[in-house]
Design a protein around this motif. Sequence first.
Motif, mmCIF file in Angstrom:
data_model
loop_
_atom_site.group_PDB
_atom_site.id
_atom_site.type_symbol
_atom_site.label_atom_id
_atom_site.label_comp_id
_atom_site.label_asym_id
_atom_site.label_seq_id
_atom_site.Cartn_x
_atom_site.Cartn_y
_atom_site.Cartn_z
ATOM 1 N N HIS A 188 0.863 -1.258 -0.019
ATOM 2 C CA HIS A 188 0.100 -0.103 0.004
ATOM 3 C C HIS A 188 0.877 0.995 0.051
ATOM 4 O O HIS A 188 0.512 2.104 -0.526
ATOM 5 N N ALA A 189 2.076 1.045 0.674
ATOM 6 C CA ALA A 189 2.959 2.338 0.656
ATOM 7 C C ALA A 189 3.871 2.323 -0.631
ATOM 8 O O ALA A 189 4.345 3.546 -0.883
ATOM 9 N N GLY A 190 3.516 1.527 -1.298
ATOM 10 C CA GLY A 190 4.245 1.616 -2.908
ATOM 11 C C GLY A 190 5.727 1.342 -2.703
ATOM 12 O O GLY A 190 6.605 1.828 -3.528
ATOM 13 N N LEU A 191 6.342 0.880 -1.523
ATOM 14 C CA LEU A 191 7.731 0.538 -1.275
ATOM 15 C C LEU A 191 8.138 -0.659 -1.742
ATOM 16 O O LEU A 191 8.269 -1.498 -1.019
ATOM 17 N N ASP A 192 8.678 -0.716 -3.055
ATOM 18 C CA ASP A 192 8.952 -2.107 -3.487
ATOM 19 C C ASP A 192 10.368 -2.634 -3.242
ATOM 20 O O ASP A 192 10.472 -3.886 -3.060
ATOM 21 N N GLU A 193 11.111 -1.641 -2.798
ATOM 22 C CA GLU A 193 12.589 -2.201 -1.994
ATOM 23 C C GLU A 193 12.310 -3.024 -0.693
ATOM 24 O O GLU A 193 12.690 -4.011 -0.563
ATOM 25 N N VAL A 194 11.450 -2.464 0.117
ATOM 26 C CA VAL A 194 10.917 -2.922 1.377
ATOM 27 C C VAL A 194 10.107 -4.346 0.915
ATOM 28 O O VAL A 194 10.318 -5.261 1.897
ATOM 29 N N VAL A 195 9.306 -4.307 -0.053
ATOM 30 C CA VAL A 195 8.756 -5.751 -0.110
ATOM 31 C C VAL A 195 9.634 -6.802 -0.606
ATOM 32 O O VAL A 195 9.581 -7.754 -0.118
ATOM 33 N N THR A 196 10.473 -6.314 -1.412
ATOM 34 C CA THR A 196 11.664 -7.235 -1.859
ATOM 35 C C THR A 196 12.262 -7.771 -0.482
ATOM 36 O O THR A 196 12.954 -8.836 -0.457
ATOM 37 N N ILE B 194 8.417 9.169 -11.205
ATOM 38 C CA ILE B 194 7.102 9.722 -11.366
ATOM 39 C C ILE B 194 6.129 8.714 -12.197
ATOM 40 O O ILE B 194 5.075 8.522 -11.854
ATOM 41 N N THR B 195 6.821 7.826 -13.218
ATOM 42 C CA THR B 195 5.898 6.842 -13.671
ATOM 43 C C THR B 195 5.383 5.606 -12.619
ATOM 44 O O THR B 195 4.246 5.243 -12.637
ATOM 45 N N ARG B 196 6.414 5.343 -11.891
ATOM 46 C CA ARG B 196 6.192 4.309 -10.805
ATOM 47 C C ARG B 196 4.921 4.744 -9.813
ATOM 48 O O ARG B 196 4.124 4.133 -9.400
ATOM 49 N N GLY B 197 5.222 6.165 -9.363
ATOM 50 C CA GLY B 197 4.321 6.664 -8.635
ATOM 51 C C GLY B 197 2.754 6.949 -9.172
ATOM 52 O O GLY B 197 1.842 6.572 -8.428
ATOM 53 N N ALA B 198 2.993 7.126 -10.608
ATOM 54 C CA ALA B 198 1.393 7.123 -11.016
ATOM 55 C C ALA B 198 0.867 5.837 -11.204
ATOM 56 O O ALA B 198 -0.276 5.452 -11.156
ATOM 57 N N LEU B 199 1.605 4.783 -11.461
ATOM 58 C CA LEU B 199 1.205 3.409 -11.710
ATOM 59 C C LEU B 199 0.738 2.977 -10.371
ATOM 60 O O LEU B 199 -0.579 2.454 -10.221
ATOM 61 N N HIS B 200 1.402 3.416 -9.055
ATOM 62 C CA HIS B 200 1.003 2.728 -7.963
ATOM 63 C C HIS B 200 -0.482 3.497 -7.429
ATOM 64 O O HIS B 200 -1.415 3.002 -7.071
ATOM 65 N N LYS B 201 -0.555 4.737 -7.811
ATOM 66 C CA LYS B 201 -1.832 5.802 -7.603
ATOM 67 C C LYS B 201 -2.909 4.907 -8.318
ATOM 68 O O LYS B 201 -4.216 4.771 -7.591
ATOM 69 N N THR B 202 -2.673 4.745 -9.594
ATOM 70 C CA THR B 202 -3.610 4.254 -10.442
ATOM 71 C C THR B 202 -4.232 2.922 -9.898
ATOM 72 O O THR B 202 -5.496 2.548 -9.821
ATOM 73 N N LEU B 203 -3.350 1.998 -9.454
ATOM 74 C CA LEU B 203 -3.645 0.715 -8.898
ATOM 75 C C LEU B 203 -4.446 0.833 -7.738
ATOM 76 O O LEU B 203 -5.526 0.090 -7.805
ATOM 77 N N CYS B 204 -4.080 1.653 -6.929
ATOM 78 C CA CYS B 204 -4.833 1.619 -5.713
ATOM 79 C C CYS B 204 -6.340 2.122 -5.751
ATOM 80 O O CYS B 204 -7.227 2.084 -5.062
ATOM 81 N N ALA B 205 -6.543 2.952 -7.033
ATOM 82 C CA ALA B 205 -7.797 3.285 -7.347
ATOM 83 C C ALA B 205 -8.842 2.331 -8.164
ATOM 84 O O ALA B 205 -10.009 2.587 -8.404
ATOM 85 N N LEU B 206 -8.256 1.462 -8.584
ATOM 86 C CA LEU B 206 -8.955 0.258 -9.369
ATOM 87 C C LEU B 206 -9.696 -0.525 -8.548
ATOM 88 O O LEU B 206 -9.621 -0.866 -7.235
ATOM 89 N N PRO B 207 -10.934 -0.998 -9.032
ATOM 90 C CA PRO B 207 -11.751 -2.185 -8.297
ATOM 91 C C PRO B 207 -10.902 -3.519 -8.224
ATOM 92 O O PRO B 207 -9.903 -3.828 -8.826
ATOM 93 N N LEU B 208 -11.423 -4.548 -7.312
ATOM 94 C CA LEU B 208 -10.882 -5.550 -7.035
ATOM 95 C C LEU B 208 -10.724 -6.330 -8.342
ATOM 96 O O LEU B 208 -11.745 -6.266 -9.154
ATOM 97 N N VAL B 209 -9.884 -7.313 -8.602
ATOM 98 C CA VAL B 209 -9.890 -8.403 -9.465
ATOM 99 C C VAL B 209 -10.459 -9.377 -9.294
ATOM 100 O O VAL B 209 -10.703 -9.775 -8.177
ATOM 101 N N THR B 210 -10.708 -10.333 -10.089
ATOM 102 C CA THR B 210 -11.142 -11.745 -10.075
ATOM 103 C C THR B 210 -10.296 -12.750 -10.790
ATOM 104 O O THR B 210 -9.513 -12.338 -11.653
ATOM 105 N N PHE B 211 -10.164 -13.840 -10.274
ATOM 106 C CA PHE B 211 -9.342 -14.756 -10.742
ATOM 107 C C PHE B 211 -9.837 -15.994 -11.389
ATOM 108 O O PHE B 211 -10.943 -16.721 -10.804
ATOM 109 N N ALA B 212 -9.632 -16.296 -12.680
ATOM 110 C CA ALA B 212 -10.145 -17.510 -13.545
ATOM 111 C C ALA B 212 -9.412 -18.737 -13.097
ATOM 112 O O ALA B 212 -8.218 -18.729 -13.741
ATOM 113 N N ALA B 213 -9.595 -19.400 -12.255
ATOM 114 C CA ALA B 213 -8.980 -20.691 -12.257
ATOM 115 C C ALA B 213 -9.044 -21.679 -13.204
ATOM 116 O O ALA B 213 -9.821 -21.675 -14.193
#
Length: 231
Positions: A156-164, A212-231
Amino acid sequence: MIIAAATLATIVGKPLNPNMISVVMGLAALPSGIDQPQRLARLLGQTCHESMGWTYDRKIWGNTLAQIRYDTRTDLGNTAARDGDGYLYRGRTGIQITGKYNTTMFRDWCRARFSVVPDFVAAPDLMNTDPWEGIGPVWYWATHRHLGKSINDWCHAGLDEVVTRAINGGVNGLADRINLTVRASVLLCGHVSIRAFQSAHQIAADGVTGPITRGALHKTLCALPLVTFAA
């Protein structure tokens, strides 16, 4: 958005394979909140790196000195004597569950949620059967913490290094993990390329995924609806 195994093939640019199917099958069986796009993008980027493009579902074992040392990794629950625990409990599933301790924790976590679960401790290779192979990364994502926070908190914080660091313990392969996360993010945002995303968001379309691009990607992802998975 519906996520299918073919989505993973598009992210990595490889033909569809059974490991990709397993990842989506596991997410469909137990999404555990990873249906939030900002979380899913990071799980896909991290598991793609860990499995070398969803090619391998177990640790490549060359009997190196570093690998032999896993026999005595008591912090992983392996016995102190050199009895082969390192090889027996080598990394499996798309997130490389390693060691007797983690294998036991994964088994018990699954048994609390499903009525019939194999004994992964007795037969670790069963972790690489469906749906368990795909549930392995879900378990790690849902249960492991880093610096007092869950992996999802860092997503949620968009911190990919910490996720790693939460996944790897360090930053091995950080550039590739970020690149794969960006690929997944662009696709989840509904675009075919970084340049297309940049153009749609009034960012200079140079194809470079800077802050800038990564920040915009993260902001956009956070605003998207939930996804569904096709098993």
